[in-house]
Write a protein that holds these residues in place. Sequence first.
Motif, PDB file in Angstrom:
ATOM      1  N   LEU A 145       0.812  -1.223   0.000  1.00 47.29           N
ATOM      2  CA  LEU A 145       0.000   0.000   0.000  1.00 47.29           C
ATOM      3  C   LEU A 145       0.846   1.275   0.000  1.00 47.29           C
ATOM      4  O   LEU A 145       0.387   2.327   0.435  1.00 47.29           O
ATOM      5  N   SER A 146       2.088   1.176  -0.530  1.00 48.87           N
ATOM      6  CA  SER A 146       2.996   2.336  -0.491  1.00 48.87           C
ATOM      7  C   SER A 146       2.498   3.515  -1.321  1.00 48.87           C
ATOM      8  O   SER A 146       2.908   4.661  -1.077  1.00 48.87           O
ATOM      9  N   ASN A 147       1.637   3.273  -2.286  1.00 48.17           N
ATOM     10  CA  ASN A 147       1.110   4.363  -3.115  1.00 48.17           C
ATOM     11  C   ASN A 147      -0.282   4.820  -2.676  1.00 48.17           C
ATOM     12  O   ASN A 147      -0.950   5.565  -3.400  1.00 48.17           O
ATOM     13  N   GLU A 148      -0.694   4.388  -1.498  1.00 48.70           N
ATOM     14  CA  GLU A 148      -1.978   4.802  -0.939  1.00 48.70           C
ATOM     15  C   GLU A 148      -1.734   5.946   0.040  1.00 48.70           C
ATOM     16  O   GLU A 148      -1.177   5.730   1.130  1.00 48.70           O
ATOM     17  N   PRO A 149      -2.122   7.182  -0.302  1.00 47.29           N
ATOM     18  CA  PRO A 149      -1.822   8.344   0.551  1.00 47.29           C
ATOM     19  C   PRO A 149      -2.467   8.293   1.925  1.00 47.29           C
ATOM     20  O   PRO A 149      -2.036   9.008   2.827  1.00 47.29           O
ATOM     21  N   ASN A 150      -3.479   7.449   2.108  1.00 43.18           N
ATOM     22  CA  ASN A 150      -4.073   7.311   3.436  1.00 43.18           C
ATOM     23  C   ASN A 150      -3.187   6.495   4.376  1.00 43.18           C
ATOM     24  O   ASN A 150      -3.355   6.556   5.607  1.00 43.18           O
ATOM     25  N   HIS A 151      -2.263   5.741   3.797  1.00 46.42           N
ATOM     26  CA  HIS A 151      -1.411   4.853   4.596  1.00 46.42           C
ATOM     27  C   HIS A 151       0.050   5.322   4.661  1.00 46.42           C
ATOM     28  O   HIS A 151       0.697   5.191   5.699  1.00 46.42           O
ATOM     29  N   TRP A 152       0.570   5.823   3.544  1.00 42.07           N
ATOM     30  CA  TRP A 152       1.975   6.213   3.466  1.00 42.07           C
ATOM     31  C   TRP A 152       2.106   7.583   2.813  1.00 42.07           C
ATOM     32  O   TRP A 152       1.249   7.989   2.041  1.00 42.07           O
ATOM     33  N   THR A 153       3.233   8.240   3.083  1.00 46.55           N
ATOM     34  CA  THR A 153       3.546   9.480   2.378  1.00 46.55           C
ATOM     35  C   THR A 153       5.017   9.468   1.978  1.00 46.55           C
ATOM     36  O   THR A 153       5.884   9.040   2.748  1.00 46.55           O
ATOM     37  N   TRP A 154       5.288   9.887   0.734  1.00 43.88           N
ATOM     38  CA  TRP A 154       6.655  10.009   0.236  1.00 43.88           C
ATOM     39  C   TRP A 154       7.145  11.422   0.515  1.00 43.88           C
ATOM     40  O   TRP A 154       6.454  12.393   0.219  1.00 43.88           O
ATOM     41  N   THR A 155       8.327  11.529   1.100  1.00 42.12           N
ATOM     42  CA  THR A 155       8.819  12.844   1.505  1.00 42.12           C
ATOM     43  C   THR A 155      10.343  12.890   1.473  1.00 42.12           C
ATOM     44  O   THR A 155      11.007  11.845   1.524  1.00 42.12           O
ATOM     45  N   ALA A 156      10.900  14.083   1.372  1.00 43.81           N
ATOM     46  CA  ALA A 156      12.360  14.257   1.455  1.00 43.81           C
ATOM     47  C   ALA A 156      12.765  14.279   2.926  1.00 43.81           C
ATOM     48  O   ALA A 156      11.990  14.699   3.788  1.00 43.81           O
ATOM     49  N   HIS A 157      13.985  13.800   3.201  1.00 43.08           N
ATOM     50  CA  HIS A 157      14.511  13.847   4.563  1.00 43.08           C
ATOM     51  C   HIS A 157      15.935  14.384   4.518  1.00 43.08           C
ATOM     52  O   HIS A 157      16.750  13.909   3.713  1.00 43.08           O
ATOM     53  N   PRO A 158      16.266  15.359   5.360  1.00 47.41           N
ATOM     54  CA  PRO A 158      17.569  16.026   5.256  1.00 47.41           C
ATOM     55  C   PRO A 158      18.776  15.128   5.479  1.00 47.41           C
ATOM     56  O   PRO A 158      19.875  15.436   4.995  1.00 47.41           O
ATOM     57  N   THR A 159      18.630  14.020   6.197  1.00 52.72           N
ATOM     58  CA  THR A 159      19.775  13.156   6.479  1.00 52.72           C
ATOM     59  C   THR A 159      19.807  11.889   5.628  1.00 52.72           C
ATOM     60  O   THR A 159      20.673  11.036   5.817  1.00 52.72           O
TER      61      THR A 159
END
Length: 279
Positions: free
Chosen positions: A111-125
């Motif tokens: 379910l990685s492409n389900e916005p209710n379950h996961w969100t893709w985001t940048a992380h500084p580290t």
Amino acid sequence: MATSLNMLSEDCISTIVSLTSPPDACRLMLASSSLRSAAESDIVWAGFLPSDLPQLLSRAHTQLSLSSKKDLFFQLCDSILIDGGVSRFLLNKVSGKKSYVLSSRALSISLSNEPNHWTWTAHPTSRFPEVIELKTISNLEVEGRISTQDLSPNTTYGAYLIIKVSDRAFGLDSIPSEISISKEESLVTNTAFLCPLDDQKQQLGSLFFMNRRQMMEKRVVQGEGRRPNKRGDGWMEVELGEFFVGEKSEMVKMNLMEVKGHQLKGGLIIEGIEIRPKY
């Protein structure tokens, strides 16, 4: 030793040094100015580079400096992005053995492409342009795959899930997940928690989830309940298991999943899975 080597031709010295190791070559460069040129030569450092170097360079995400084999070796030791930026490749500075880091984009996450379950985001580290953060889910399933053909032969590798836990995390410290490493004819399972526990939480969790824990233990043979370890880069890692790379080419599957616990959880940040030599 340096005095004896000084009596030989530069090509002969380079051939001898190429049969040693990267640390030995570096020490010889410091031993004597007359040996430095031989120890820095392409003859030496070409022997420390992977035999499938052309294929690896064709997978590089950015152009590499090819001014010398020594410089290329240390570029690879620092790691390079490959496969369109979803994975990293690196060499061990001491042994020259291969390692890989598969980003969260290179993994199969339920379910990685389900916005209710996961969100893709940048992380500084992070070493990658983006990571994936869990909002909420009950059944967690993560799988990575790599071919032993891409790794160094006759080597024992460990696979490590690279994670962080956000301040909003919940449900990660109650029930262990099942972890496994499988090849064509072998499967090794264990259990792991995704969050370190303090004593108070551990006591409460043991009382509240005792029945579920007992059910879990019946399903997983001799689970150790592994905990995340802190890394020098600020992330944590959970060892999923280890496997040996022989001469035969096999597909290795690395899995983490909750075994029907149906415990809601969130706040887990996944950077990827690192595959590196253990010994």
